[in-house]
Enzyme design. Structure first.
Site, short mmCIF file in Angstrom:
data_model
loop_
_atom_site.label_atom_id
_atom_site.label_comp_id
_atom_site.label_asym_id
_atom_site.label_seq_id
_atom_site.Cartn_x
_atom_site.Cartn_y
_atom_site.Cartn_z
N ASP A 256 4.50 2.76 7.91
CA ASP A 256 3.52 1.98 6.79
C ASP A 256 2.30 1.71 7.21
O ASP A 256 2.16 0.32 7.41
CB ASP A 256 4.24 1.20 5.93
CG ASP A 256 3.70 0.87 4.55
OD1 ASP A 256 2.73 1.39 4.33
OD2 ASP A 256 4.09 -0.23 4.03
N LYS A 263 -3.13 -2.54 6.00
CA LYS A 263 -2.51 -3.63 6.39
C LYS A 263 -3.32 -4.14 7.60
O LYS A 263 -4.11 -3.57 8.29
CB LYS A 263 -1.06 -3.34 7.08
CG LYS A 263 -0.09 -3.05 6.11
CD LYS A 263 1.28 -2.88 6.43
CE LYS A 263 2.27 -2.31 5.62
NZ LYS A 263 2.70 -3.49 4.59
N GLU A 335 3.89 1.48 -1.61
CA GLU A 335 4.10 2.77 -1.85
C GLU A 335 5.61 2.69 -2.04
O GLU A 335 6.22 4.03 -2.36
CB GLU A 335 3.75 3.34 -0.47
CG GLU A 335 4.41 3.30 0.94
CD GLU A 335 4.81 1.79 1.09
OE1 GLU A 335 5.84 1.69 1.89
OE2 GLU A 335 3.78 1.06 1.15
N ARG A 337 8.04 1.56 -3.71
CA ARG A 337 8.41 1.63 -4.96
C ARG A 337 8.10 3.07 -5.71
O ARG A 337 8.70 3.67 -6.64
CB ARG A 337 8.05 0.59 -6.01
CG ARG A 337 6.49 0.52 -6.04
CD ARG A 337 5.88 -0.96 -6.36
NE ARG A 337 6.06 -1.82 -5.48
CZ ARG A 337 5.80 -3.09 -5.55
NH1 ARG A 337 5.32 -3.76 -6.73
NH2 ARG A 337 5.92 -3.93 -4.52
#
Length: 507
Positions: A256, A263, A335, A337
């Site tokens: 991720d 991030k 992302e 969810r």
């Protein structure tokens, strides 16, 4: 590694030949007249040993002992928690060179939960990640004998704990693998390998099948990656095929970046752990394959990468989920969810008794609960209480969090049915409320394992949680269903006596 359960006490364990004898000394220790008991009593008297969990005294080839090494370890009250602490403190001893056979014995009372803690504690201490670190120092330990006064009394817990240990190890292994060694396709192959076990089947779907299902939210997350998504469906059929299953849904983001809402660079490497929910589902199925309980379970794993290339979903984009609900993607780093909501919609096709999703979903849950307890959200009180109880029984702890309808207010959108984030306040709760919008009336629970799925710092690595919690919950459900079935059988037979078949003994 093999575990054996054997009838042993302090008098008889002295004759056990092994590389290391571990004696757990609890507060209830009563001195006896055998050599080992006298040795323990003397060590306690001279304060060379304490019963505080983790305090230990090592001896080499003590007189009258067949063991090459003797390790006396404080076990406090002797409960599971204290035993886990004790074994964690001496973990390096199980990886010592030349230690191939270990015998563990209790100097005091023995409970089933303490036996489970021994098995899982040693399995955890022995595990070493080696896939991309082949020169890592591994354990030579191949056999562990657990000595108890009455093996029959703790045998069920002993068997369960071995299966849980296998599941936890599988979850840890896949959680620890770098993203280039744990792609969605590789995760699918790991799931297919589980189908070699009895009563386990596996189906893997790719982008075309997922698109036909209308999983627009899942597809949107996967769009920015060169690695194709996979939707994994595992089935364990241990009961009659007509019995409604329990469904586990594990978030499988194999890496991720945050997508366009990228991030910070610091510690981004830990985002390989964003598939630990998926890894826990694999681990649970490994445990089920070992135990073969009378229950039906479906495991769903939506897995992909979240990457920021030119095709990636953008903040403000609106996508259509499998349920038909539209979602404004306000933050591409929310992302998990998005992939879960489509899997939750799909799960209802199985007409399940209950659905539990497992996800490293929010940093907000880490702030709320740290790394001690997983966040538990449940739409059904009985389900929530059962999961909490399973956590307490297994030592894989959770904490019930709120699901008030007012928390969903922040998910309202001017451009879609709902937004995928609800702001900073109560971030773990609004994330759960988002998921709840896709489960309907089916009893549902959500485990946010962002704080418990892995550890950072010097001890960086996956924990394998919540495999133990989920396995204990499923076993409890299997027992409850079996008990209900047994109670119902006489009533059915009485109502319809002509359907009852009888036979002579041996016929």
């Amino acid at each position: 590694m093999n575990f054996d359960l054997k009838t042993l006490d302090l008098r008889t364990v002295a004759a056990e030949k092994c590389d290391q004898l571990v004696v757990l000394v609890g507060e209830d220790f009563v001195p006896g007249d055998d050599p080992l008991a006298r040795l323990i009593a003397q060590a306690l008297k001279n304060k060379d040993l304490e019963t505080k969990p983790g305090k230990s005294l090592a001896l080499y080839q003590p007189p009258g002992m067949a063991a090459r090494r003797l390790l006396l370890v404080g076990a406090g009250p002797g409960d599971a928690r204290a035993v886990r602490q004790a074994l964690a403190a001496i973990a390096p001893a199980f990886r010592s060179p030349g230690v191939k056979r270990v015998v563990v014995c209790f100097a005091g009372g023995v409970t089933a939960s303490a036996v489970s803690a021994v098995v899982q504690g040693i399995a955890q201490a022995r595990y070493v990640y080696t896939l991309t670190k082949p020169k890592a120092e591994t354990s030579e330990l191949t056999r562990v004998v657990l000595g108890v006064p009455e093996p029959k009394a703790v045998a069920p817990a002993f068997e369960t704990s071995q299966a849980v240990a296998l599941g936890v190890e599988l979850a840890r292994e896949w959680g620890n693998r770098p993203a280039n060694h744990a792609t969605p396709s590789m995760l699918a192959e790991a799931a297919k390998a589980l189908a070699k076990h009895p009563n386990v089947q596996c189906k893997v779907m790719g982008p075309a099948e997922v698109e036909r299902l209308g999983m627009g939210a899942f597809l949107a997350v996967a769009r920015g990656s060169a690695e194709p998504l996979r939707f994994i469906e595992l089935r364990y059929t241990g009961a009659a095929r007509g019995q409604a299953p329990l469904v586990l849904v594990g978030k499988g983001i194999t890496f991720d970046t945050g997508g366009i809402s990228i991030k910070p660079a610091s510690e981004m490497d830990e985002m390989k752990f964003d598939m630990c929910g998926a890894a826990s589902v694999l681990g649970v199925f490994r445990a089920l394959a070992q135990l073969q309980p009378t229950i039906n379970v479906v495991g769903l794993i939506p897995t992909c990468e979240n990457m920021p290339d030119g095709r990636a979903v953008k903040p403000g984009d609106v996508v259509t989920s499998m349920s038909g609900q539209t979602i404004e993607v306000l933050n591409t780093d929310a992302e998990g969810r998005l992939v879960l909501c489509d899997a939750l919609s799909y799960s209802k096709r199985h007409k399940p008794q209950a659905i539990v999703d497992i996800a490293t979903l929010t940093g907000a849950c880490v702030i709320a609960l740290g790394g001690v307890r997983s966040g538990l959200f449940a739409s059904n009180d009985a389900l929530g209480e059962a999961l909490l109880a399973a956590g307490e029984a297994s030592g894989d702890l959770a904490w019930r969090m709120p699901l008030d309808d007012e928390y969903a207010e922040g998910l309202k959108s001017n451009f879609a049915d709902l937004g995928n984030v609800g702001g900073r306040p109560a971030g773990s709760v609004t994330a759960a409320k988002f998921l709840q919008a896709f489960v309907g009336d089916v009893p549902w629970a959500h485990l946010d394992i962002a704080g418990t799925a892995w550890k950072g710092g010097a001890a960086k690595g996956a924990t394998g949680r919540p495999v133990a919690l989920l396995t204990h919950w499923l076993l409890a459900r299997a027992e409850a269903q079996a008990a209900t079935s047994q109670k119902a059988t006489p009533a059915r037979n009485k109502a319809a006596p002509r359907k009852v078949r009888t036979s002579r003994p041996g016929a």
